[in-house]
Design an enzyme around this catalytic site. Structure first.
Site, PDB file in Angstrom:
ATOM      1  CG  ASP A 176      -2.262   0.598   1.014  1.00 43.63           C
ATOM      2  OD1 ASP A 176      -2.307   1.824   0.820  1.00 43.63           O
ATOM      3  OD2 ASP A 176      -3.275  -0.128   1.021  1.00 43.63           O
ATOM      4  CG  HIS A 236      -5.321   3.643   1.242  1.00 43.23           C
ATOM      5  ND1 HIS A 236      -5.016   2.322   1.002  1.00 43.23           N
ATOM      6  CD2 HIS A 236      -6.610   3.809   0.848  1.00 43.23           C
ATOM      7  CE1 HIS A 236      -6.075   1.713   0.484  1.00 43.23           C
ATOM      8  NE2 HIS A 236      -7.061   2.579   0.375  1.00 43.23           N
ATOM      9  CB  SER A 416      -9.338   0.373   0.279  1.00 43.08           C
ATOM     10  OG  SER A 416      -8.756   0.525  -0.977  1.00 43.08           O
TER      11      SER A 416
END
Length: 596
Positions: A176, A236, A416
């Protein structure tokens, strides 16, 4: 206090329930918000009474009114001595029942003692004196906001899995944006790597190195394409990592699904995204493969989480990396995508050999943004903040809009966010049963999913992932005696170059299906094992090949095979089929067993 999985299985979330069944008393209050206790693994009736075969250290014996043993300690002591050489009367309980110590008797001796008490006309009941522990929710201050873990309607039933496993011993690679320091996650972070080679994407001013720290992925308007507005940093990867393995019971923040697991952050996404080439190398390295110019991975992951994606087909290059990772024993979990389109048009959600995850909202329906289709394997909570912020998924974050400022927590929505729920579950399964292959993990998750409580037009896979049910299925805690072993010790001749012989085992007392990693122990004497073909035959007649014929010239078999039998009903007659397919040598099936 944390306890080992083996001890927890003896304990008693099960004991508290079964004690209540015996006495008719109310269960202790548990503070779990809207916990769906009906969805937790059922307590088999056999566990509510001591019975032949049950291991116990002490027994509680109730005598019928009028029996001398009901009031006289001396009589109860004499009665205990008559039941077994090592059996001792300990004391009288407040109810009048007698506490009897078994003196470390083994399972067979316990069965004999219990049988004697049951046959005694003066005995009203005999039950095991079981070990109990305090039961409570995690003390994390934001846990009550994590509807995705525990709510009845659309939560993933995670707390019901924690008595068995918390993911200990498993590393999850989060491929990520990297990791921004957060005190609610730091203790579960192990070394990762920054795989971003292009400095225009990396933001940190350099190429690949061993520092996966997330410097921020903000960009200006039109910087990532004409008409694309500016965006602040997402942090994220840290949000994803928190869902999987935030530190739990630390008096702050949130609880992680697999909070006993470790997170290896691999940085592949920077400004405007990340390239396939970097992602492919991260997949390879995470799973223990070799990447030129990158040191060997000392934290090989058994689970990979990829909450990322793009348009188009799964490329041959990406598929090759995934296949190799799975071949090395790593389960790959990916987001289906946030386009409200068929996942067939979006990678890596459309790749083979992955667990592709769709997102559900707080009502248990497909989230409005989630991709769908026949290539989706499973659904998990992804949240939907457009209905209310608190309907999103709360996890670890940073308050900085460009560069890191201070740690915080925030609600996000997306596939996600759904993906790490399933990656966390995969870590729980691998920890509970290390022998599981990626295919068995996927099968177990899908087989034990529950129907979506809401609608999903286009297909959301097998349903909503259920952590407690799936962990129970692979760890042998889903019904009957935990870790139950069924054995056939009758020797059967295996004739030379002849039709197959069969040996049977009758399985009873189980609940639901067989585990995704059914253990089949086989002991055969034979001077040339390459001649042998061995199959396990399920009660419905389905045959599972354990061993094919080969040129193996070694002698004898004494090994345990693992079978994904999660589609089979556990109870019934199972058979071992053995055939000698070549001339000159005969043998004997000495014994075999099934471990649930």
């Amino acid at each position: 206090m944390r306890t080992s999985p083996a001890l927890r299985r003896k304990l008693i979330s099960v004991a508290a329930v079964s004690a209540a069944l015996l006495t008719g008393t109310a269960l202790p209050a548990v503070a779990a918000p809207a916990q769906d206790t009906a969805a937790l693994p059922a307590v088999p009736a056999a566990q509510t009474e001591a019975a032949p075969g049950v291991t116990a250290e002490r027994l509680i014996v109730g005598y019928k009114s009028g029996a001398d043993e009901a009031t006289s300690n001396k009589a109860a002591e004499a009665d205990a001595a008559a039941k077994g050489a090592d059996v001792d009367f300990e004391r009288r309980l407040g109810t009048g029942a007698a506490l009897v110590d078994l003196g470390g008797a083994d399972k067979g001796d316990v069965a004999d003692v219990v049988a004697k008490y049951k046959a005694d006309p003066s005995v009203a009941f005999v039950v095991p004196d079981r070990l109990n522990q305090p039961q409570a929710d995690p003390n994390d201050t934001e846990y009550a906001k994590q509807w995705d873990l525990f709510e009845t309607t659309a939560g993933m039933n995670v707390p019901g899995a924690w008595n068995t496993t918390t993911g200990s011993g498993v590393t999850v690679a989060v491929i990520d944006t990297g990791y921004v320091a957060h005190s609610d996650l730091a203790a579960n972070i192990v070394a990762g790597y920054d795989f971003i080679a292009d400095t225009a994407v990396s933001v940190d001013g350099n190429g690949r190195d061993n520092n996966p720290a997330d410097p921020g992925d903000w960009y200006n308007a039109n910087e990532c394409g004409s008409g694309i507005p500016a965006s602040t940093s997402s942090w994220h990867g840290t949000h994803v990592a928190g869902t999987i393995a935030a530190v739990t019971n630390n008096g702050k923040g949130i609880a992680g699904i697999a909070h006993g697991a470790k997170i290896s952050p691999l940085r592949v996404l920077g400004k405007c995204g990340g390239y396939d080439s970097d992602i492919i190398d991260a997949i390879t390295w995470a799973s223990g493969g070799t990447v030129s110019g990158v040191p060997a991975n000392t934290n090989v992951a058994k689970v990979i989480n990829m909450s990322l994606g793009g348009d188009g087909a799964c490329s041959t290059a990406t598929q090759s990396a995934i296949n190799a990772a799975v071949g090395r024993g790593t389960t790959v979990v990916v987001a289906s995508g946030n386009d409200n389109e068929n996942v067939a048009n979006h990678n890596p959600g459309n790749c083979n050999n992955v667990i592709s995850v769709a997102a559900t909202n707080r009502a248990g329906a497909k989230a409005s943004y989630s991709n769908f289709g026949s290539q989706v394997d499973i659904a998990a909570p992804g949240g939907e903040t457009r209905t209310a912020t608190a309907n999103g998924i709360l996890s670890t974050l940073n308050s900085g809009t460009k560069t890191p400022v201070g740690e915080n927590y925030a609600y996000y929505q997306g596939t996600s966010m759904a993906t790490p729920h399933v990656a966390g579950l995969a870590a729980l399964l691998k920890s509970a049963n290390p022998a599981l292959t990626p295919a068995q993990i996927e099968s177990a998750i899908k087989t034990n999913a529950r129907a979506l409580p809401g609608a999903c037009s286009g297909g959301c896979g097998a349903g909503l992932a259920d952590a407690a049910k799936t962990v129970a299925a692979v760890s042998g805690t889903g019904g009957g005696t935990t870790g139950a072993v069924f054995t056939n010790t009758t020797a059967t001749a295996v004739p030379d170059n002849a039709p197959a012989i069969e040996s049977s085992i009758s399985v009873t007392g189980r609940t639901g299906n067989a585990p995704a990693a059914l253990q089949v122990g086989v002991n055969i004497t034979h001077p040339y094992v390459g001649d042998l073909v061995i199959d396990l035959v399920a009660p419905d007649g389905t045959a599972y090949r354990l061993k094919s014929s080969s040129s193996d010239s070694t002698d004898n078999i004494d090994t345990t095979y693992t079978v994904d039998a999660s589609s089979e009903t556990a109870n019934g007659t199972w058979k071992l089929r053995v055939q000698d397919t070549a001339a000159q040598d005969a043998g004997t099936l000495n014994s075999w067993k099934l471990t649930f």
